[in-house]
Design an enzyme around this catalytic site. Structure first.
Site, short mmCIF file in Angstrom:
data_model
loop_
_atom_site.label_atom_id
_atom_site.label_comp_id
_atom_site.label_asym_id
_atom_site.label_seq_id
_atom_site.Cartn_x
_atom_site.Cartn_y
_atom_site.Cartn_z
N ASP A 1 -15.42 -6.86 -23.05
CA ASP A 1 -15.22 -7.32 -24.32
C ASP A 1 -13.92 -6.53 -24.89
OD1 ASP A 1 -15.55 -8.65 -26.78
OD2 ASP A 1 -16.86 -7.17 -27.52
N TYR B 1 -10.74 -6.29 -28.20
CA TYR B 1 -10.63 -5.90 -29.76
C TYR B 1 -9.38 -6.68 -29.88
CZ TYR B 1 -11.22 -2.55 -33.60
OH TYR B 1 -11.63 -2.18 -34.73
N HIS C 1 -9.17 -8.12 -37.79
CA HIS C 1 -10.36 -7.32 -37.41
C HIS C 1 -10.16 -6.18 -37.41
CE1 HIS C 1 -14.69 -6.86 -36.25
NE2 HIS C 1 -14.08 -6.26 -35.16
N ARG D 1 -11.41 4.65 -42.01
CA ARG D 1 -10.52 5.63 -41.85
C ARG D 1 -9.48 5.34 -43.12
NH1 ARG D 1 -10.44 3.84 -36.64
NH2 ARG D 1 -8.48 2.49 -37.08
N GLU E 1 -20.73 -10.76 -34.19
CA GLU E 1 -19.31 -10.95 -33.77
C GLU E 1 -18.81 -12.12 -33.11
OE1 GLU E 1 -17.87 -6.42 -33.52
OE2 GLU E 1 -17.99 -7.47 -31.60
N GLU F 1 -16.69 -14.74 -31.23
CA GLU F 1 -15.65 -14.65 -30.25
C GLU F 1 -15.85 -15.84 -29.42
OE1 GLU F 1 -15.73 -10.90 -28.19
OE2 GLU F 1 -16.89 -9.76 -29.79
N ASP G 1 -21.43 -11.71 -29.77
CA ASP G 1 -21.58 -10.09 -29.58
C ASP G 1 -22.21 -9.53 -30.49
OD1 ASP G 1 -21.12 -7.86 -27.91
OD2 ASP G 1 -19.40 -7.24 -29.09
N ARG H 1 -24.37 -1.84 -35.66
CA ARG H 1 -23.34 -0.84 -36.48
C ARG H 1 -24.13 0.60 -36.50
NH1 ARG H 1 -19.23 -3.78 -34.95
NH2 ARG H 1 -19.21 -5.91 -36.03
N GLN I 1 -24.30 2.13 -33.19
CA GLN I 1 -22.87 2.08 -32.47
C GLN I 1 -22.20 3.34 -33.19
OE1 GLN I 1 -20.58 -1.42 -33.18
NE2 GLN I 1 -18.66 -0.61 -32.10
N TYR J 1 -20.53 6.21 -30.42
CA TYR J 1 -19.20 5.67 -29.68
C TYR J 1 -18.37 6.73 -29.43
CZ TYR J 1 -16.22 5.59 -33.82
OH TYR J 1 -15.21 5.57 -34.99
N LYS K 1 -24.04 -2.24 -28.32
CA LYS K 1 -23.66 -3.66 -27.99
C LYS K 1 -24.66 -4.26 -26.89
CE LYS K 1 -19.93 -3.77 -30.33
NZ LYS K 1 -19.18 -4.82 -31.09
N THR L 1 -25.83 -10.45 -25.62
CA THR L 1 -24.56 -11.11 -26.08
C THR L 1 -25.08 -12.77 -25.81
OG1 THR L 1 -23.20 -9.21 -25.15
CG2 THR L 1 -22.06 -11.38 -25.24
N THR M 1 -13.79 -9.92 -31.75
CA THR M 1 -14.11 -10.66 -32.91
C THR M 1 -12.88 -11.23 -33.27
OG1 THR M 1 -15.57 -9.01 -33.39
CG2 THR M 1 -14.96 -10.22 -35.22
N GLU N 1 -17.37 -7.23 -42.13
CA GLU N 1 -16.04 -7.57 -42.92
C GLU N 1 -16.42 -8.45 -44.11
OE1 GLU N 1 -12.69 -8.77 -40.12
OE2 GLU N 1 -14.49 -8.86 -38.92
#
Length: 410
Positions: free
Chosen positions: A124, A126, A131, A140, A196, A198, A230, A234, A237, A241, A250, A254, A343, A357
């Protein structure tokens, strides 16, 4: 790639049907009277029993379809893919084949679709700048939205092939460790279950170990595309992660759509990807090559209510670049490898491809028509992702749907 014949099929298809001759997607199915899996091609509101049709009309390739999955067809390579697609098109355009084909047409509403191929490996990526930047700004807020490596390589992780399931399979809410806002480490059902939206790219012909696949060779290996969800926990994760990336948040499920649309059907949907800055390193630099962007429009609904319309054309990294990066260290491709795009999100909030989002990490709850609100998925919620792309002569190429309903944690 051969050019398919055009004309009016004897089946009497509505030219606007997303599963017309312009599409001809492949899958695996059973029926109540024949529980043995058969390979099929979706055509209008029917499924053609390709296992039976090739035995009668294309015996030189019939062995590819006896197992009832797409595995052998995927491995056969581009020349065979083109010949089979051309033959199927001819069967529906030439009245002489009607007597042989008509008895092999199954009403789609009586067919039960299955996972269409054996998933070998699952990777998978990114690849959406929108996204990645959206999530970067959330997590951040005082730093750059994108990580320093993001515009230099397609970031990805290896998922769990054994938990890829076909559309319609219910998804059990996963349990795992998470850290509460006050810092306590607890175990229990995920509280921030997300989606997600995709695309999945399906690998046909394998590659040799130790031999990278250059951008120019992507079309020799990639067979087609499917829709992919996917599912993501959260909260699990977020705790797990660092430093190695997604794992249990994850790997629980799927979902993929049951019909694999061959790349040949998307010839009219190819578009140039967005401008890249800085220019990628030579093995990823697709300047002047065949475009691997696709004008595919997705739509996400939750309990029948439309949430979003993410545009795939906005994706920064392409499937060809992802394949080149995945193999640049010498890793080999296997028939049935599933390459997920990451995503799909657009520049506006209404084009986000995930709930995190769309609901701004819980700060702007979504209101559904029944008056309830969502920031993440609740038990009983059903998510459906659909997609389509431009086809020849004003038609639309349908990608079908990927559907899943959330069940309570076991």
């Amino acid at each position: 790639m051969t050019t398919a014949r055009t004309g009016t099929p004897w089946l009497g298809l509505d030219p606007a049907h997303p599963f017309g001759l312009q599409t001809l997607p492949y899958g695996s199915f059973t029926t109540p009277d024949t529980p043995r899996p058969r390979t099929g091609v979706a055509i209008g509101d029917h499924v053609l029993d390709l296992t039976g049709a090739t035995a009668a009309l294309l015996p030189e390739h019939a062995a590819l379809f006896t197992a009832g999955t797409l595995d052998a067809l995927l491995a056969a390579g581009p020349a065979t893919w083109d010949r089979v697609r051309a033959a199927i098109t001819d069967w529906f355009l030439d009245e002489r084949h009607r007597a042989d084909i008509e008895p092999l047409l199954v009403p789609a509403d009586t067919a039960t679709t299955r996972l269409p191929f054996t998933v070998a490996d699952y990777t998978d990526f990114y690849a959406s700048e929108h996204h990645a930047a959206n999530l970067g700004r959330m997590f951040r807020p005082d730093g750059p939205a994108l990580t320093p490596n993001w515009k230099h390589l397609p970031i990805g992780y290896h998922g769990r092939a054994g938990t890829v399931v076909v559309s319609g399979t219910s998804v059990v809410r996963p349990s795992g460790q998470r850290r509460t806002p006050d810092g306590e480490i607890v175990f229990g059902p995920a509280t921030r279950l997300d989606i997600e939206a995709e695309l999945g790219f399906v690998v046909g012909t394998p590659s040799a170990l130790g031999r990278p696949v250059p951008l120019a060779d992507a079309g020799r290996h990639l067979f087609g595309v499917c829709l992919l969800n996917d599912w993501s926990a959260r909260d699990i994760q977020a705790w797990e992660y660092v430093p190695l990336g997604p794992f249990l948040g994850k790997s629980f499920a799927t979902s993929v759509s049951p019909w694999i649309v061959p790349l040949a059907a998307l010839a009219h949907a190819r578009v140039a990807p967005p401008p890249r800055s800085p220019r990628p390193l030579p093995y990823l630099d697709d300047t002047g090559t065949e475009p691997w962007g696709f004008a595919i429009d997705l739509e996400i609904t939750l309990n029948g209510h439309r949430l979003s319309r993410p545009p795939f054309a906005a994706m920064y990294w392409t499937a060809a670049q992802q394949l080149a990066h995945l193999t640049v260290n010498g890793a080999s491709l296997r028939t049935g490898d599933l390459i997920a795009s990451g995503t799909v999100s657009g520049p506006e909030r209404a084009t986000g491809g995930s709930l995190i989002e769309l609901a701004d990490n819980g700060n702007r709850p979504l209101t559904l028509p029944d008056g309830t609100t969502r920031v993440f998925l609740e038990d009983g919620d059903e998510v459906v992702i659909t997609g389509s792309a431009p086809g020849p002569d004003g038609t639309r190429v349908g990608l079908g749907e990927v559907r899943g309903r959330i069940l309570p944690a076991g």
